[in-house]
Scaffold this motif. Structure first.
Motif, PDB file in Angstrom:
ATOM      1  N   THR A 505       0.858  -1.200   0.000  1.00 26.33           N
ATOM      2  CA  THR A 505       0.000   0.000   0.000  1.00 26.33           C
ATOM      3  C   THR A 505       0.883   1.235   0.000  1.00 26.33           C
ATOM      4  O   THR A 505       1.865   1.313   0.763  1.00 26.33           O
ATOM      5  CB  THR A 505      -0.917   0.019   1.230  1.00 26.33           C
ATOM      6  N   GLU A 506       0.475   2.141  -0.908  1.00 30.53           N
ATOM      7  CA  GLU A 506       1.226   3.407  -1.050  1.00 30.53           C
ATOM      8  C   GLU A 506       1.466   4.024   0.331  1.00 30.53           C
ATOM      9  O   GLU A 506       0.575   4.099   1.153  1.00 30.53           O
ATOM     10  CB  GLU A 506       0.436   4.369  -1.935  1.00 30.53           C
ATOM     11  N   GLY A 507       2.701   4.423   0.496  1.00 32.09           N
ATOM     12  CA  GLY A 507       3.065   5.086   1.739  1.00 32.09           C
ATOM     13  C   GLY A 507       3.592   4.142   2.797  1.00 32.09           C
ATOM     14  O   GLY A 507       4.196   4.580   3.782  1.00 32.09           O
ATOM     15  N   ASP A 508       3.375   2.801   2.589  1.00 34.34           N
ATOM     16  CA  ASP A 508       3.877   1.821   3.569  1.00 34.34           C
ATOM     17  C   ASP A 508       5.373   1.659   3.405  1.00 34.34           C
ATOM     18  O   ASP A 508       5.969   2.029   2.384  1.00 34.34           O
ATOM     19  CB  ASP A 508       3.184   0.483   3.389  1.00 34.34           C
ATOM     20  N   ALA A 509       5.948   1.034   4.409  1.00 35.36           N
ATOM     21  CA  ALA A 509       7.349   0.659   4.310  1.00 35.36           C
ATOM     22  C   ALA A 509       7.466  -0.536   3.340  1.00 35.36           C
ATOM     23  O   ALA A 509       6.470  -1.147   2.961  1.00 35.36           O
ATOM     24  CB  ALA A 509       7.882   0.296   5.680  1.00 35.36           C
ATOM     25  N   ALA A 510       8.700  -0.869   2.950  1.00 34.00           N
ATOM     26  CA  ALA A 510       8.934  -2.015   2.072  1.00 34.00           C
ATOM     27  C   ALA A 510       8.259  -3.261   2.640  1.00 34.00           C
ATOM     28  O   ALA A 510       8.315  -3.502   3.846  1.00 34.00           O
ATOM     29  CB  ALA A 510      10.433  -2.241   1.897  1.00 34.00           C
ATOM     30  N   VAL A 511       7.630  -4.073   1.750  1.00 34.74           N
ATOM     31  CA  VAL A 511       6.851  -5.230   2.183  1.00 34.74           C
ATOM     32  C   VAL A 511       7.590  -6.534   1.807  1.00 34.74           C
ATOM     33  O   VAL A 511       8.189  -6.645   0.741  1.00 34.74           O
ATOM     34  CB  VAL A 511       5.439  -5.174   1.561  1.00 34.74           C
ATOM     35  N   LEU A 512       7.567  -7.545   2.706  1.00 33.74           N
ATOM     36  CA  LEU A 512       8.154  -8.857   2.457  1.00 33.74           C
ATOM     37  C   LEU A 512       7.303  -9.566   1.401  1.00 33.74           C
ATOM     38  O   LEU A 512       6.077  -9.683   1.556  1.00 33.74           O
ATOM     39  CB  LEU A 512       8.199  -9.677   3.749  1.00 33.74           C
ATOM     40  N   ILE A 513       7.946 -10.016   0.335  1.00 29.28           N
ATOM     41  CA  ILE A 513       7.149 -10.614  -0.758  1.00 29.28           C
ATOM     42  C   ILE A 513       7.403 -12.133  -0.904  1.00 29.28           C
ATOM     43  O   ILE A 513       7.078 -12.730  -1.922  1.00 29.28           O
ATOM     44  CB  ILE A 513       7.448  -9.897  -2.083  1.00 29.28           C
ATOM     45  N   VAL A 514       7.983 -12.785   0.120  1.00 28.04           N
ATOM     46  CA  VAL A 514       8.158 -14.244   0.157  1.00 28.04           C
ATOM     47  C   VAL A 514       7.702 -14.737   1.511  1.00 28.04           C
ATOM     48  O   VAL A 514       7.610 -13.957   2.460  1.00 28.04           O
ATOM     49  CB  VAL A 514       9.626 -14.643  -0.091  1.00 28.04           C
ATOM     50  N   ASP A 515       7.448 -16.040   1.592  1.00 28.01           N
ATOM     51  CA  ASP A 515       7.035 -16.606   2.871  1.00 28.01           C
ATOM     52  C   ASP A 515       8.248 -16.714   3.782  1.00 28.01           C
ATOM     53  O   ASP A 515       9.394 -16.803   3.322  1.00 28.01           O
ATOM     54  CB  ASP A 515       6.396 -17.980   2.650  1.00 28.01           C
ATOM     55  N   THR A 516       7.968 -16.747   5.043  1.00 25.66           N
ATOM     56  CA  THR A 516       9.077 -16.829   6.009  1.00 25.66           C
ATOM     57  C   THR A 516       9.773 -18.186   5.978  1.00 25.66           C
ATOM     58  O   THR A 516      10.879 -18.325   6.475  1.00 25.66           O
ATOM     59  CB  THR A 516       8.549 -16.552   7.427  1.00 25.66           C
ATOM     60  N   ASP A 517       9.096 -19.207   5.390  1.00 24.84           N
ATOM     61  CA  ASP A 517       9.745 -20.523   5.285  1.00 24.84           C
ATOM     62  C   ASP A 517      10.160 -20.823   3.847  1.00 24.84           C
ATOM     63  O   ASP A 517      10.214 -21.975   3.413  1.00 24.84           O
ATOM     64  CB  ASP A 517       8.838 -21.626   5.832  1.00 24.84           C
ATOM     65  N   LEU A 518      10.420 -19.736   3.090  1.00 27.49           N
ATOM     66  CA  LEU A 518      10.973 -19.921   1.742  1.00 27.49           C
ATOM     67  C   LEU A 518      12.075 -20.973   1.802  1.00 27.49           C
ATOM     68  O   LEU A 518      12.884 -20.984   2.742  1.00 27.49           O
ATOM     69  CB  LEU A 518      11.512 -18.587   1.217  1.00 27.49           C
ATOM     70  N   ALA A 519      12.133 -21.836   0.781  1.00 29.16           N
ATOM     71  CA  ALA A 519      13.118 -22.925   0.791  1.00 29.16           C
ATOM     72  C   ALA A 519      13.953 -22.888  -0.491  1.00 29.16           C
ATOM     73  O   ALA A 519      13.440 -22.666  -1.581  1.00 29.16           O
ATOM     74  CB  ALA A 519      12.423 -24.276   0.892  1.00 29.16           C
ATOM     75  N   VAL A 520      15.251 -23.099  -0.305  1.00 26.37           N
ATOM     76  CA  VAL A 520      16.179 -23.259  -1.427  1.00 26.37           C
ATOM     77  C   VAL A 520      16.816 -24.646  -1.295  1.00 26.37           C
ATOM     78  O   VAL A 520      17.248 -25.020  -0.202  1.00 26.37           O
ATOM     79  CB  VAL A 520      17.256 -22.159  -1.417  1.00 26.37           C
ATOM     80  N   SER A 619       0.263  -7.195  -5.130  1.00 23.06           N
ATOM     81  CA  SER A 619      -0.813  -6.245  -5.494  1.00 23.06           C
ATOM     82  C   SER A 619      -0.433  -4.871  -4.929  1.00 23.06           C
ATOM     83  O   SER A 619       0.049  -4.764  -3.803  1.00 23.06           O
ATOM     84  CB  SER A 619      -2.153  -6.711  -4.939  1.00 23.06           C
ATOM     85  N   VAL A 620      -0.629  -3.800  -5.702  1.00 26.53           N
ATOM     86  CA  VAL A 620      -0.235  -2.429  -5.304  1.00 26.53           C
ATOM     87  C   VAL A 620      -1.512  -1.585  -5.154  1.00 26.53           C
ATOM     88  O   VAL A 620      -2.334  -1.544  -6.084  1.00 26.53           O
ATOM     89  CB  VAL A 620       0.706  -1.808  -6.332  1.00 26.53           C
ATOM     90  N   THR A 621      -1.597  -0.906  -3.993  1.00 25.62           N
ATOM     91  CA  THR A 621      -2.788  -0.078  -3.726  1.00 25.62           C
ATOM     92  C   THR A 621      -2.347   1.368  -3.493  1.00 25.62           C
ATOM     93  O   THR A 621      -1.473   1.630  -2.651  1.00 25.62           O
ATOM     94  CB  THR A 621      -3.542  -0.573  -2.489  1.00 25.62           C
ATOM     95  N   GLY A 622      -2.893   2.283  -4.292  1.00 24.29           N
ATOM     96  CA  GLY A 622      -2.592   3.708  -4.103  1.00 24.29           C
ATOM     97  C   GLY A 622      -3.461   4.332  -2.993  1.00 24.29           C
ATOM     98  O   GLY A 622      -4.553   3.848  -2.706  1.00 24.29           O
ATOM     99  N   VAL A 623      -3.017   5.504  -2.401  1.00 28.98           N
ATOM    100  CA  VAL A 623      -3.766   6.205  -1.333  1.00 28.98           C
ATOM    101  C   VAL A 623      -4.022   7.639  -1.791  1.00 28.98           C
ATOM    102  O   VAL A 623      -3.078   8.321  -2.241  1.00 28.98           O
ATOM    103  CB  VAL A 623      -2.976   6.208  -0.005  1.00 28.98           C
ATOM    104  N   ASN A 624      -5.310   8.127  -1.669  1.00 30.89           N
ATOM    105  CA  ASN A 624      -5.634   9.507  -2.072  1.00 30.89           C
ATOM    106  C   ASN A 624      -5.131  10.475  -1.010  1.00 30.89           C
ATOM    107  O   ASN A 624      -5.601  10.473   0.128  1.00 30.89           O
ATOM    108  CB  ASN A 624      -7.145   9.657  -2.251  1.00 30.89           C
ATOM    109  N   ALA A 625      -4.186  11.401  -1.328  1.00 31.11           N
ATOM    110  CA  ALA A 625      -3.608  12.350  -0.346  1.00 31.11           C
ATOM    111  C   ALA A 625      -4.421  13.651  -0.321  1.00 31.11           C
ATOM    112  O   ALA A 625      -4.968  14.068  -1.329  1.00 31.11           O
ATOM    113  CB  ALA A 625      -2.168  12.642  -0.717  1.00 31.11           C
TER     114      ALA A 625
END
Length: 635
Positions: A505-520, A619-625
């Motif tokens: 969401t616009e204005g938020d801090a950077a968001v984690l885009i993988v699961d916490t148990d991502l596996a390699v 998904s990206v969400t804008g915010v009306n300022a």
């Protein structure tokens, strides 16, 4: 003694003692004296003794009467002994002198018209009677005959032809002269006896290729004075085709031939003798010959062959039937020459041991010869090695079960054993690889490559061995190349699939885009060399960014804003890359971000292969300022 008859001008010769006369000279005791008896004619010539007549002291009377002496004459014969004193006796016999005595008549066909007879002789049918069963002989003035002459007038087959007759029970003597074709009958006998004998007159011909010209046989009888008119028998000659003959061993006993054995792999073996003979008594040529393996046991592997060079003969062998056909009109000599080259061979690697019978029949265009047999007593097999099919080079992947089927055949259908040859200097077979026999003609090699096996390539050597007493082996070699397994990245860890979804969401801090148990993971490597995370649909340019935390690792992160690509580089452990990727974040500082969902593709690399792409969808969400109105000074 019987009356004698003679024609004027003809010589009459009579032995008084053989013509029926008898003499006795006894003493007073009634016993023969043993005196010599001498014979004389009455000296009263012209009365008791006809003029010109004579008598030997041994009793042989001869006289050639003249026409003036026609009539009946009583001839006085005086017999005188040699005793002392000499004693004598006188007896008479009658001689009838005629002007022209009627001749005897021979009718070969008896009651039928004419005096001739037609007969047929069939080749090899035995002697044929050439007169009718009711043949007649007559003589109007005599009850006896003295002789007969039977002449084979044409003899194109020479001494193979003959006349014969049966004289049993008669005083008649028969003599045939092969050089002249004349059968003579001699001896005084009754007309009935000559008739009996003549009814047995036979013709024979021993030629196996008789000339078919009709034969003429003349029959003449004689009554002591004159010959009969010749009666003619005409003999039709019927030739019969003689079958040709085959003798497979020539000069040796019997007509067959025996071969002790034929051994697998040997050159073709002769199945007739070097002096084999073909004959035909009535033909100089043959038309064909048929040579047959009568018990064909190994099919197309068995072969008969001959050499026809220099002849008009064509040879064709049919493997399906085991028949070698020789065709073409050619001489007996050429067919014999070809037959003597007859050979048998067998290309089977496992020949049936049963004896083979080879039948030989020749044909002269009309009839077949009697079949003659060549026998191969036994066929001896030789152990042949099994044969492994070629094995193509293979690829295997670490951690993935590997399997290859090997196949083999054995000519003798021996039981086969399969093994991996770990003693071969060329081999580099992994310790965990095994071979398992599925059936006699198939085995399977199984192996699951591991990192511990090494990078390869691996050389496999396969052996197959039969269980014959003289065990034989075949060998095949093939190479297995290890295909490196790609690493994998799973953005959602325990969740289904590899992908992950998050939102920004616009204005938020950077968001984690993988699961916490991502596996390699990587089945054949414990390290990775790099990773790439890419915003594939960059909407807000440099306002968008990707970031990770690399603290405590050897990994370096580099984000290029213009392309939206975050590159991780540096060789480090799977766990280090997993740790870093679990911190992957998306940020967008735009005050008017495009609300299209962003696709971020993630790929890791082990230095050889890329992983499959895993996708994080944001998904990206804008915010009306609020509007910020700023008035210019001096307001």
């Amino acid at each position: 003694m019987a009356n004698q008859a003679v024609t004027a001008g003809q010589l009459l010769t009579v032995n008084l003692l053989t013509a029926g006369g008898t003499i006795e000279d006894l003493n007073t005791a009634g016993n023969p004296t043993g005196d010599t008896i001498r014979y004389y004619l009455d000296p009263d010539v012209g009365t008791d003794t006809p003029l010109g007549a004579s008598l030997t002291v041994g009793g042989v009377f001869t006289w050639t009467p003249t026409l003036a002496q026609i009539g009946t004459h009583k001839i006085v014969v005086i017999a005188v002994d040699s005793g002392s004193p000499a004693l004598a006796d006188a007896e008479t016999f009658t001689v009838v002198v005629s002007a022209d005595m009627p001749a005897a008549v021979v009718d070969l066909n008896g009651a039928e018209a004419g005096t001739g007879f037609n007969a047929t002789f069939v080749e090899d049918g035995g002697a044929a009677v050439i007169v009718d069963t009711d043949l007649t002989v007559t003589d109007g003035d005599d009850t006896n005959l003295e002789s007969a002459t039977i002449t084979l007038t044409n003899r194109p087959d020479g001494t193979d032809e003959s006349l014969s007759i049966t004289t049993t029970g008669t005083p008649i003597v028969a003599n045939y002269t092969a050089g002249t074709g004349i059968l003579t009958l001699t001896g005084t006998a009754t007309v009935a006896q000559y008739q009996q004998v003549l009814r047995t007159l036979s013709y024979n011909n021993l030629s196996q290729a008789p000339d078919t010209t009709a034969r003429t046989v003349q029959v003449v009888v004689n009554d002591g004075t004159s010959n009969s008119t010749p009666a003619v028998a005409t003999v039709t000659i019927q030739a019969v085709n003689d079958t040709p003959s085959v003798d497979l061993n020539g000069a040796d006993a019997g007509t067959g031939f025996v071969v002790a054995s034929y051994t697998e792999g040997d050159a073709p073996v002769a199945v007739v003798g070097a002096t084999a003979v073909i004959g035909d008594v009535d033909s100089a040529n043959l038309s064909s010959a048929t040579i047959t393996i009568t018990n064909l046991l190994d099919g197309n592997a068995e072969l008969l062959e001959v050499v026809t060079t220099g002849t008009l003969i064509t040879a064709v062998y049919t493997p399906a039937t085991g028949v070698l056909a020789l065709t073409g009109s050619d001489s007996l000599t050429n067919y014999q020459q070809v037959l003597r080259t007859l050979k048998y061979s067998n290309s089977s690697q496992n020949p049936t041991a049963t004896a083979r019978s080879i039948s030989v029949v020749v044909n002269d265009g009309t009839s077949n010869s009697t079949a003659r047999t060549s026998t191969i007593s036994t066929l001896v097999g030789v152990n042949d090695p099994p044969a492994l099919a070629a094995i193509a080079a293979q690829n295997a992947t670490v951690g993935v079960p590997f399997q290859v089927i090997v196949t083999a055949t054995d000519p003798q259908n021996d039981n086969l054993t399969y093994q991996l040859d770990r003693d071969d200097p060329m081999e580099s077979i992994p310790a965990s690889a095994i071979i398992t026999k599925n059936n006699n003609n198939e085995a399977v090699i199984t192996w699951t490559p591991s990192v511990a096996d090494g990078p390869g390539p691996f050389t496999f050597v396969v052996l197959v061995t039969d269980d014959d007493a003289t065990a034989l082996t075949d060998r095949e070699q093939f190479v297995v190349t290890i295909i490196t397994a790609p690493p994998s990245v799973d953005l959602n860890g325990d969740g289904s699939g590899l992908d992950f979804a998050s939102s920004f969401t616009e204005g938020d801090a950077a968001v984690l885009i993988v699961d916490t148990d991502l596996a390699v993971s990587d089945s054949d490597s414990t390290t990775l060399s790099s990773a790439t995370a890419t915003i594939t649909n960059l909407q807000n340019g440099t306002d968008e960014s990707l970031s990770v935390v690399t603290t405590g690792t050897a990994i370096t992160a580099d984000y290029v804003a213009a392309t939206g690509v975050l590159t991780l580089s540096g060789s480090d452990s799977l766990s280090s890359y997993q740790q870093v990727l679990r911190t992957l974040r998306y940020n967008n500082t735009s005050q008017d971000p495009g609300e299209v969902a962003r696709s971020i593709s993630v790929v890791v690399n082990d230095g050889t292969n890329n992983s499959s792409t895993a996708t994080a969808t944001v998904s990206v969400t804008g915010v009306n300022a609020a509007i910020n109105l700023v008035l210019p000074a001096p307001y």
